[in-house]
Every structure is written in structure tokens, then in C-alpha cells.
Design a protein around this motif. Sequence first.
Motif, mmCIF file in Angstrom:
data_model
loop_
_atom_site.group_PDB
_atom_site.id
_atom_site.type_symbol
_atom_site.label_atom_id
_atom_site.label_comp_id
_atom_site.label_asym_id
_atom_site.label_seq_id
_atom_site.Cartn_x
_atom_site.Cartn_y
_atom_site.Cartn_z
ATOM 1 N N TRP A 44 39.370 53.502 42.936
ATOM 2 C CA TRP A 44 38.057 53.818 42.481
ATOM 3 C C TRP A 44 38.013 55.186 42.312
ATOM 4 C CZ3 TRP A 44 33.931 50.688 41.186
ATOM 5 C CH2 TRP A 44 34.686 49.890 41.461
ATOM 6 N N ASP A 45 38.494 56.310 42.771
ATOM 7 C CA ASP A 45 38.796 57.575 42.729
ATOM 8 C C ASP A 45 39.485 57.559 40.912
ATOM 9 O OD1 ASP A 45 41.844 56.861 44.107
ATOM 10 O OD2 ASP A 45 41.656 58.892 45.038
ATOM 11 N N THR B 221 45.227 48.251 48.175
ATOM 12 C CA THR B 221 44.222 48.287 48.137
ATOM 13 C C THR B 221 44.145 46.535 48.782
ATOM 14 O OG1 THR B 221 44.036 47.034 46.224
ATOM 15 C CG2 THR B 221 43.801 48.821 45.813
ATOM 16 N N THR C 269 39.507 43.614 42.407
ATOM 17 C CA THR C 269 38.464 44.348 42.758
ATOM 18 C C THR C 269 38.820 45.423 41.846
ATOM 19 O OG1 THR C 269 37.466 43.125 44.462
ATOM 20 C CG2 THR C 269 36.910 45.290 43.636
ATOM 21 N N ALA C 270 40.129 46.120 42.113
ATOM 22 C CA ALA C 270 40.927 47.436 41.552
ATOM 23 C C ALA C 270 40.941 47.133 40.490
ATOM 24 C CB ALA C 270 41.580 47.470 42.717
ATOM 25 N N ALA D 159 38.056 46.728 37.961
ATOM 26 C CA ALA D 159 37.565 48.709 37.999
ATOM 27 C C ALA D 159 38.304 49.554 37.195
ATOM 28 C CB ALA D 159 36.841 49.149 39.301
ATOM 29 N N CYS D 160 39.782 49.072 37.323
ATOM 30 C CA CYS D 160 40.196 49.844 36.217
ATOM 31 C C CYS D 160 41.116 49.479 34.675
ATOM 32 C CB CYS D 160 41.954 50.883 36.913
ATOM 33 S SG CYS D 160 42.878 49.671 37.344
#
Length: 306
Positions: free
Chosen positions: A182-183, A209, A215-216, A219-220
Motif C-alpha cells: 500500500w505504501d 501480506t 488485495t495487495a 491495489a498495485c
Amino acid sequence: MRVTRRLFVQQIAWGSTVAATGVSGSVAAATKRDEPSITIFEKVFEALNYDELADALDQIGADGVEATIRANGHIKPEAAAEEVPKMQAALAKRGKRIVIAATDVRRADEPLAASLLKTLKANGISHYRLGHYYLDLDRPLKPQVADFAKQAKDLAALNKEIGIQGLYQNHSGGKYLGALIWDAVMMLDGIDPDSLGLALDTRHLIKDTGSSWRTAVAACKPHIRAIYLKDGMWFGPRGDQYKDVPLDTGFVNAGVFREIRRGLPPLPLCIQMEWLGYRVFPKHEIPDAIKAHQRDLAALRRWLEG
């Protein structure tokens, strides 16, 4: 056969690279297939000369290499202008090439950053990996991510100017920006991923994770521009001990790989064989390193064919 404008431009661009670097036509043809380039991370082979490295790649069956062009690497940044063409030419004799350069570059204003990236581009290297950004866990995290985002934006602008793809690799461990994904997504928000994107590392992804890896990935995914392949597992009575393992024997499996690739165009795939040790192998251990890479490459090909 009808030649599209895009293919024509690609052929002209590659022809310029061949003229400049001497990279062979067999490698040029390989880049035009709708298949990913399969590379191997050079760390274990740094004791070899360029011709020996080319021979090792040929035995492994990989298309190319992620070359270590950094302070503690095979080629020092200050020597890149002289040494990169030599390595590229040696690899071309075997139909191989440098696909990715592993560098220490973190900021656009570093003294050697622009000249190094221009050297890479001039020698037909399409991607480079950044050095990592580190978090100070004793300070507020969001302002740190914002500061790194400014650095990333400036670096992306330099990449776009030069015409090279920057890659930031997620790495497990609390000190690394990007360990939780996320970062890294926050840092890259608003940045053209074709200038600066993610090299998504499969082992680091699952290790940090856990059950939220999907989910990760979701997101990416818009930022992914390469996939790094390695595997690991938790073990012990409490499941809190960790070890690196050969590809497709731990928590990285075909399902993980396919979910990462789903919806993405062909991207460079880089095998980072570290289960025999993250170190430079002495020459008498090179046959073992070659066999280990052959084993991981066979697993990857099964995933690609499945």
C-alpha cells in the motif's frame, strides 16, 4: 503481411539499438514475440567474466540477465559507459542481452543518475531497478511516504526524458517502503507507470501480506511493469521460522503467478534464485547455481504453459 505503424516503429527502434550495441538479430527477433522475456538476477554469477556469464545464461535457457550495475555489483556505475557495451556484446554472441539493470539509483539529482540511465538506454537496456527506500519506524510514516513520492515523481520525469522504464521492487521487512504494497501504491499515485512502476516480487509479496496478497495485487496491478520470481515458506512448531525454497515448492504457486499476470501484457519475468544463498558464488559452485536456475526456470515454464 501488413505491418502496423507500432511494429514498424519498434523495428526501427530496435534496429538503432542493434547498430549501436551489436546486439544480435536473434535477440531482436525474440523481443518481438508476444512472450515475456525471462531473465535471471546476476548476483550469484558476478565472479564470472562476461563470456562466462553468457555461457551460463545459455546453459540455463534464459533470455537475458538482470545485471548488477551498482556500487557493490558486477559493474560499478562510474565504469558503466565502458563496461556495459562489453557485457552486452558478450551476451549477444549467445543470443542473450541485459534486460534489466539493478542499480542504486534513488533520486534524479544524484551525481551519476542521469549519465548512468543514458548509458543503459544507449546500450539497449529497457528497464532498471531502483535502490530501495527505507522507512524510519520511529517517525510518522505518512510524511515519509510523501517525501519519497516527491523523489519518485522527479525520477519518473527523468526516466520519461531518457526513455527508460524505472522499477521499484517490493521487499519484505518493516524498514522497506513497499513491504505492505500500500505504501508503494501511495508513493506511485499519479505517476505514469511506464516511467516508474513496480517490479512485483512474489516471495516478498506473500511473506509480508500473507492472506491479503490478493488485495495487495489488486491495489498495485496498474503499476506492475515486471515480475520477480522466487519462493519461500514458513515452518517450525509455531510456524514462525522462515526459509527460501525452490520455485513452486513453498507459498508461491501457479495460482499466485497467474493472478498477478491476469489482465497484464507480457512483462519481463526475472528469476531471483536465492535458495542456495544470496551471495556471489565462487567458480567451483557455478555448476550448482546453473542447475538451481534450470530447476526454477522449468517451474516457471510449467506455469506459463498451464
